[in-house]
Design a protein around this motif. Structure first.
Motif, PDB file in Angstrom:
ATOM      1  N   ARG A  67       0.864  -1.182   0.000  1.00  0.00           N
ATOM      2  CA  ARG A  67       0.000   0.000   0.000  1.00  0.00           C
ATOM      3  C   ARG A  67       0.899   1.231   0.000  1.00  0.00           C
ATOM      4  O   ARG A  67       1.158   1.844   1.032  1.00  0.00           O
ATOM      5  CB  ARG A  67      -0.935   0.001   1.214  1.00  0.00           C
ATOM      6  CG  ARG A  67      -2.055  -1.021   1.108  1.00  0.00           C
ATOM      7  CD  ARG A  67      -2.978  -0.981   2.283  1.00  0.00           C
ATOM      8  NE  ARG A  67      -4.138  -1.843   2.093  1.00  0.00           N
ATOM      9  CZ  ARG A  67      -5.326  -1.433   1.653  1.00  0.00           C
ATOM     10  NH1 ARG A  67      -5.514  -0.149   1.369  1.00  0.00           N
ATOM     11  NH2 ARG A  67      -6.329  -2.276   1.507  1.00  0.00           N
ATOM     12  N   ALA A  70       2.355   8.415   0.280  1.00  0.00           N
ATOM     13  CA  ALA A  70       2.422   9.302   1.440  1.00  0.00           C
ATOM     14  C   ALA A  70       3.527   8.891   2.408  1.00  0.00           C
ATOM     15  O   ALA A  70       3.359   8.936   3.618  1.00  0.00           O
ATOM     16  CB  ALA A  70       1.077   9.365   2.158  1.00  0.00           C
ATOM     17  N   SER A  73       2.641   6.359   4.992  1.00  0.00           N
ATOM     18  CA  SER A  73       1.546   6.675   5.922  1.00  0.00           C
ATOM     19  C   SER A  73       0.257   5.943   5.578  1.00  0.00           C
ATOM     20  O   SER A  73      -0.537   5.617   6.466  1.00  0.00           O
ATOM     21  CB  SER A  73       1.271   8.186   5.937  1.00  0.00           C
ATOM     22  OG  SER A  73       2.356   8.887   6.499  1.00  0.00           O
ATOM     23  N   ILE A  74       0.033   5.687   4.293  1.00  0.00           N
ATOM     24  CA  ILE A  74      -1.197   5.000   3.879  1.00  0.00           C
ATOM     25  C   ILE A  74      -1.233   3.602   4.487  1.00  0.00           C
ATOM     26  O   ILE A  74      -2.264   3.156   5.016  1.00  0.00           O
ATOM     27  CB  ILE A  74      -1.297   4.952   2.343  1.00  0.00           C
ATOM     28  CG1 ILE A  74      -1.547   6.358   1.784  1.00  0.00           C
ATOM     29  CG2 ILE A  74      -2.406   3.996   1.898  1.00  0.00           C
ATOM     30  CD1 ILE A  74      -1.520   6.442   0.267  1.00  0.00           C
ATOM     31  N   GLU A  77      -1.724   3.823   8.354  1.00  0.00           N
ATOM     32  CA  GLU A  77      -3.112   4.146   8.691  1.00  0.00           C
ATOM     33  C   GLU A  77      -4.006   2.931   8.489  1.00  0.00           C
ATOM     34  O   GLU A  77      -4.898   2.649   9.305  1.00  0.00           O
ATOM     35  CB  GLU A  77      -3.608   5.298   7.826  1.00  0.00           C
ATOM     36  CG  GLU A  77      -5.060   5.664   8.087  1.00  0.00           C
ATOM     37  CD  GLU A  77      -5.577   6.736   7.147  1.00  0.00           C
ATOM     38  OE1 GLU A  77      -6.750   7.109   7.279  1.00  0.00           O
ATOM     39  OE2 GLU A  77      -4.818   7.181   6.267  1.00  0.00           O
ATOM     40  N   ASN A  78      -3.766   2.195   7.412  1.00  0.00           N
ATOM     41  CA  ASN A  78      -4.576   1.014   7.121  1.00  0.00           C
ATOM     42  C   ASN A  78      -4.510   0.006   8.262  1.00  0.00           C
ATOM     43  O   ASN A  78      -5.533  -0.533   8.689  1.00  0.00           O
ATOM     44  CB  ASN A  78      -4.109   0.383   5.817  1.00  0.00           C
ATOM     45  CG  ASN A  78      -4.851  -0.899   5.480  1.00  0.00           C
ATOM     46  OD1 ASN A  78      -4.412  -1.986   5.823  1.00  0.00           O
ATOM     47  ND2 ASN A  78      -5.997  -0.762   4.818  1.00  0.00           N
ATOM     48  N   SER A  96       7.145   5.808   9.010  1.00  0.00           N
ATOM     49  CA  SER A  96       5.751   5.855   9.443  1.00  0.00           C
ATOM     50  C   SER A  96       5.597   5.924  10.947  1.00  0.00           C
ATOM     51  O   SER A  96       4.545   6.324  11.443  1.00  0.00           O
ATOM     52  CB  SER A  96       4.989   4.641   8.895  1.00  0.00           C
ATOM     53  OG  SER A  96       5.698   3.454   9.130  1.00  0.00           O
TER      54      SER A  96
END
Length: 323
Positions: A67, A70, A73-74, A77-78, A96
């Motif tokens: 994934r 960013a 970060s994506i 966050e997931n 991250s």
């Protein structure tokens, strides 16, 4: 069946189902190992090098899921927002966990949303250039960058990534002016240097070493103070006459906060077993990456508290921005 017997049967069925559910051992389905960068880069390579051994230890398939975006970060966050059941595991670097939260207060997750399990690897960065530009050493790079301020572009796997921070520290210490060109992963960043669209990278060993060995990139040095057998033939920064420069990066495993302690222990134990496998160590060593596991999740958490200070201070002192 009368009403009383029907109710008794339903009650027995519910109790039996509940006992079965509570007794079901983790894991009983495939596990996602989420990576914040595109296929072909260091994070992806580490994930694929360890996933099979982890899966065998856990008795379930571990599926690598990329994934990208960013600055990882994506992916973070997931996983942070996933169910805390042990079936979503994040392979993360300082990007991250420490860097992105320091760079972007608008993130929809914080490091506190993730529980550290263990560090798995540690690596230097490799400073490499396009072989056709006539730069053959770190001192050549510094000299060329000072002669042509803003004319040398450096490619990284994204804003806030270890290569970005490695270059930022280099710029801070040498006073050169180079332009940052971020990509969505290590592989496309390296391809841009090979193509000549950018000129230099502070790349991760799995991304850079095959290209150096194929003479498609010119290696200048590793980012640690001294040379390392992980990357034979390249000097450390002391030998490259920049002894004040030293940086390395790591990858580790995280799960969503609220994950049961018993599940965390199972993942920790399985990872320890996987990282001890000679085949895993050999696969990582071939790509310039060392196995580096934590003694416990608590020890990893203590390490992260101290490690974050270095990365956050670098972000601030070097003036690293998202754009």
């Amino acid at each position: 069946m009368n009403k009383r017997n029907l109710m008794s049967a339903l009650l027995i069925s519910c109790l039996t189902w509940g006992a079965h559910a509570q007794g079901t051992a983790y894991p009983n389905k495939p596990i996602r190992l989420v990576v914040g960068f595109a296929p072909g880069g260091a994070a992806d390579y580490v994930a694929r090098a360890i996933s099979d051994a982890m899966g065998k230890s856990l008795g379930q398939t571990v599926i690598v899921e990329n994934r990208a975006g960013a600055g990882s970060s994506i992916a973070a966050e997931n996983v942070a927002k996933a169910a805390p059941d042990g079936y979503s595991v994040l392979l993360a670097s300082p990007s991250s966990i420490s860097v992105n939260p320091a760079l972007n207060p608008k993130l929809t997750y914080t490091p506190k949303d993730l529980v550290p399990i263990t560090k798995v690897t540690a690596s230097p960065l490799v400073i490499a250039v396009n072989p056709n530009i006539g730069i053959n050493s770190v001192q050549d790079l510094i000299s060329r960058a000072k002669q042509a301020p803003g004319k040398i572009n450096y490619a990284t796997s994204g804003n806030g990534s270890a290569p970005h921070l490695g270059a930022a520290l280099f710029i801070q210490l040498t006073g050169v002016d180079m332009v940052h060109i971020p990509f969505r992963g290590g592989a496309p960043a390296i391809q841009s240097v090979i193509a000549g669209d950018t000129q230099v990278t502070f790349g991760t060993p799995p991304s850079v070493l095959p290209m150096i060995q194929a003479a498609r990139l010119k290696g200048l040095a590793v980012s640690t103070k001294n040379s390392t057998p992980l990357v034979p033939g390249l000097p450390g920064m002391q030998e490259a006459k920049l002894p004040e420069y030293a940086i390395e990066f790591w990858y580790g495993l995280f799960v969503p906060v609220g994950t049961p302690p018993a599940v965390i222990k199972k993942i920790f134990d399985a990872t320890q077993t996987a990282m001890a496998q000679p085949s895993v160590k050999a696969a990582l060593a071939r790509e310039g990456t060392d196995v580096s596991v934590s003694a416990s999740p608590d020890q990893f958490a203590t390490f992260l508290d101290e490690d974050a200070k270095f990365w956050v201070n670098l972000v601030k002192s070097a003036g690293v921005k998202l754009d």
